[in-house]
Motif scaffolding. Structure first.
Motif, PDB file in Angstrom:
ATOM      1  N   UNK A 178       0.813  -1.221   0.000  1.00 43.31           N
ATOM      2  CA  UNK A 178       0.000   0.000   0.000  1.00 43.31           C
ATOM      3  C   UNK A 178       0.843   1.268   0.000  1.00 43.31           C
ATOM      4  N   UNK A 179       1.942   1.285   0.786  1.00 39.71           N
ATOM      5  CA  UNK A 179       2.719   2.508   0.974  1.00 39.71           C
ATOM      6  C   UNK A 179       3.923   2.618   0.042  1.00 39.71           C
ATOM      7  N   UNK A 180       4.261   1.567  -0.684  1.00 41.42           N
ATOM      8  CA  UNK A 180       5.385   1.605  -1.613  1.00 41.42           C
ATOM      9  C   UNK A 180       6.704   1.255  -0.937  1.00 41.42           C
TER      10      UNK A 180
ATOM     11  N   UNK B  45       1.098   4.481  12.451  1.00 42.32           N
ATOM     12  CA  UNK B  45       0.213   4.780  11.321  1.00 42.32           C
ATOM     13  C   UNK B  45      -0.366   3.458  10.841  1.00 42.32           C
ATOM     14  N   UNK B  46      -1.623   3.239  11.120  1.00 37.85           N
ATOM     15  CA  UNK B  46      -2.300   2.000  10.714  1.00 37.85           C
ATOM     16  C   UNK B  46      -1.525   0.757  11.157  1.00 37.85           C
TER      17      UNK B  46
END
Length: 156
Positions: A55-57, A115-116
């Motif tokens: 998701x974040x790369x 973060x998540x």
């Protein structure tokens, strides 16, 4: 036709302003950092690994051996793994302007946020401080990198 041109111009200006706002960092003093974030630790970088998060790369996974806990539920000698928003995986390099850069053996003070359910250093390089110990005289300096400037931070 003239009206649609004005509308298009207004949309372009609004989008450009939004992108400028997204790259702005709010200045926080050390006390704000300590109060707001999940973990505040001093430690030594023991490993770095590029990871490709779906998701974040591309990110760098930083493993830190904790030397001192200023906030959070860790103990001296524990390790904590957090991530930066840039990294290298194979031949692919992802850079985030102003992100902290770490080296194995580097001693740092790091403010860490969740973060998540994934830990990150706070505010690019503004949440990372270099630690120097010269014959018992310990100093902390912000680990600001090229491309990031904190404005109005005269007290530090």
């Amino acid at each position: 036709m003239k009206r649609s041109g004005l509308l298009l111009g207004a949309v372009v200006v609004a989008l450009a302003a939004g992108s400028v706002m997204a790259s702005t960092l709010m200045r926080l003093c050390v006390g704000d950092h300590a109060r707001l974030w999940k973990l505040v630790v001093v430690g030594e970088v023991v490993s770095l690994r590029g990871v490709d998060h779906p998701e974040f790369g591309i990110e760098t996974e930083v493993e830190l051996r904790v030397g001192d806990v200023l906030k959070g539920k860790l103990s001296t000698g524990d390790t904590v793994v957090f991530h930066t928003r840039e990294g290298v995986v194979g031949d692919t390099v992802s850079e985030a302007m102003g992100e902290a850069r770490f080296n194995i053996g580097q001693k740092v003070l790091v403010f860490i946020e969740d973060v998540d359910a994934r830990l990150y250093n706070v505010g690019l390089s503004t949440g990372v401080w270099n630690v120097q110990d010269r014959a018992g005289d310990v100093t902390f300096t912000r680990a600001l990198t090229d491309g990031l400037e904190v404005v109005g931070d005269g007290a530090l």
